[in-house]
Enzyme design. Sequence first.
Site, PDB file in Angstrom:
ATOM      1  N   HIS A 160      -4.860  13.538 -54.004  1.00  0.00           N
ATOM      2  CA  HIS A 160      -5.744  13.154 -52.900  1.00  0.00           C
ATOM      3  C   HIS A 160      -5.039  12.158 -51.984  1.00  0.00           C
ATOM      4  CE1 HIS A 160      -9.859  11.990 -51.297  1.00  0.00           C
ATOM      5  NE2 HIS A 160      -9.121  10.944 -50.931  1.00  0.00           N
ATOM      6  N   GLU A 161      -4.488  11.100 -52.586  1.00  0.00           N
ATOM      7  CA  GLU A 161      -3.821  10.077 -51.786  1.00  0.00           C
ATOM      8  C   GLU A 161      -2.523  10.614 -51.172  1.00  0.00           C
ATOM      9  OE1 GLU A 161      -5.496   7.652 -51.133  1.00  0.00           O
ATOM     10  OE2 GLU A 161      -6.912   7.433 -52.773  1.00  0.00           O
ATOM     11  N   HIS A 180      -3.304  12.409 -47.941  1.00  0.00           N
ATOM     12  CA  HIS A 180      -3.474  11.478 -46.819  1.00  0.00           C
ATOM     13  C   HIS A 180      -2.108  11.057 -46.274  1.00  0.00           C
ATOM     14  CE1 HIS A 180      -7.750  11.066 -47.043  1.00  0.00           C
ATOM     15  NE2 HIS A 180      -7.762  10.481 -48.228  1.00  0.00           N
TER      16      HIS A 180
END
Length: 275
Positions: A60-61, A64
């Site tokens: 997820h990170e 980003h």
Amino acid sequence: MTFAATQRSRSEDRRISPAFWVLLAILGTSGWAVYSGYGNARFGVFLFVVAGWMVSLCLHEYAHARTALHGGDLTVGAKGYLTLNPLKYANILLSFVLPIVFVILGGIGLPGGSVWIERHRIQGRLKHSLISAAGPLVNLVCAALLLVPVGAGWLDDPATPVEWHGASLAGMPYSPLTCAFAFLGLLQLSAALLNLLPVPGLDGYGIVEPWLSYKTRRAVEPFAPYGMLAVFALLWQPEVNRFFFDAVYGLMHLFGVSDDAFAALGHDLFRFWQD
């Protein structure tokens, strides 16, 4: 600095960290143990879900950071965000500790902390929105990878039935690994759904923020650190909690998992410390 040194530095900035490989090893080993019936099935499900949840948080990170890199923020590599190392993220407490605690306490995939994106380096409102949307999209992809096999029955194994409150569910399509996949998939969907809420501090607000007026952004900014905690507090209200999980189970049905018992049994197995 020479060109070769620059290339080597960039390569190191993007090399997958040993910490992430360890998480993958725990995920694979615990999954094999649960599938083969080796050891304590409930503890195996616990390890599988926690490791899988942490892997998805790293991805997820990373999403980003990777989107920010292509958007114009070249500093994310030097910060270690492209190595998938959970220790490199801006706030370990928010990014990993609290989300795992929320999973243990309430079976909720509450989204975690953040990578620090230098937004002034990125031009264009659409790019800012895409950076915020990249994380929840990863959770949706993870949910699909977990739930489609459950819905299709690919993981059913009557030879290793779930034991629920001392009673064996032999003859039913509830094997420990199937239930673990379903519960982890539920966490992915809940994280995606929560993260897409337009609440300050969550990715949903990050998607719409670039399109708001400067005055509105300034007025909302002081509330950003408390958005996630406010959402979690609301989820403890029985009516809100029921509405939220009805929505999550409805999304699971779209992935082919029409039997809510899979995720419920997975959650029960996950809590190995309870009888």
